[in-house]
Design a protein around this motif. Structure first.
Motif, PDB file in Angstrom:
ATOM      1  N   ALA A 195      60.709  43.218 -18.072  1.00  0.00           N
ATOM      2  CA  ALA A 195      61.147  43.371 -19.467  1.00  0.00           C
ATOM      3  C   ALA A 195      62.297  42.600 -19.719  1.00  0.00           C
ATOM      4  O   ALA A 195      62.272  42.278 -21.144  1.00  0.00           O
ATOM      5  CB  ALA A 195      61.686  45.127 -19.416  1.00  0.00           C
ATOM      6  N   GLN A 196      62.903  42.340 -18.974  1.00  0.00           N
ATOM      7  CA  GLN A 196      64.223  41.300 -19.421  1.00  0.00           C
ATOM      8  C   GLN A 196      63.640  39.882 -19.875  1.00  0.00           C
ATOM      9  O   GLN A 196      64.061  39.639 -20.710  1.00  0.00           O
ATOM     10  CB  GLN A 196      65.215  41.001 -18.310  1.00  0.00           C
TER      11      GLN A 196
ATOM     12  N   GLU B 107      61.929  40.154 -23.478  1.00  0.00           N
ATOM     13  CA  GLU B 107      63.212  40.225 -24.122  1.00  0.00           C
ATOM     14  C   GLU B 107      63.845  38.793 -24.588  1.00  0.00           C
ATOM     15  O   GLU B 107      63.809  38.449 -25.702  1.00  0.00           O
ATOM     16  CB  GLU B 107      64.124  41.376 -23.794  1.00  0.00           C
ATOM     17  N   ARG B 108      64.003  38.212 -23.388  1.00  0.00           N
ATOM     18  CA  ARG B 108      64.441  36.828 -23.680  1.00  0.00           C
ATOM     19  C   ARG B 108      63.512  35.876 -24.206  1.00  0.00           C
ATOM     20  O   ARG B 108      64.059  34.850 -24.830  1.00  0.00           O
ATOM     21  CB  ARG B 108      65.085  36.131 -22.373  1.00  0.00           C
TER      22      ARG B 108
ATOM     23  N   ALA C 146      61.608  36.244 -26.562  1.00  0.00           N
ATOM     24  CA  ALA C 146      61.649  36.271 -28.204  1.00  0.00           C
ATOM     25  C   ALA C 146      62.440  34.990 -28.819  1.00  0.00           C
ATOM     26  O   ALA C 146      62.108  34.315 -29.711  1.00  0.00           O
ATOM     27  CB  ALA C 146      62.280  37.486 -28.565  1.00  0.00           C
TER      28      ALA C 146
END
Length: 66
Positions: free
Chosen positions: A16-17, A20-21, A23
């Motif tokens: 998930a991290q 997110e990064r 993007a």
């Protein structure tokens, strides 16, 4: 941070991290591919054979990245 420190931080990050990064830093998504491509390809290979699995693996991660 150095490249080796960046790699260590990325390696300890959750999916998930990383997503997110990715993007703002698309290179981060490569770690998602590295983590999961072999198992996804193995599943696809067992279901539909090697040539089709190669193509579908690429399509799967392309859609996930988009």
């Amino acid at each position: 941070m150095s490249a080796s420190t960046d790699a260590a931080v990325a390696a300890g990050s959750s999916d998930a991290q990383l997503i997110e990064r990715s993007a703002t830093c698309p290179e981060e998504f490569a770690l998602i591919f590295d983590r999961h491509a072999a198992s996804v390809h193995g599943y696809l290979r067992r279901r539909i054979g090697i040539p089709a699995a190669d193509d579908l693996l690429a399509q799967t991660f392309l859609i996930a990245f988009e």
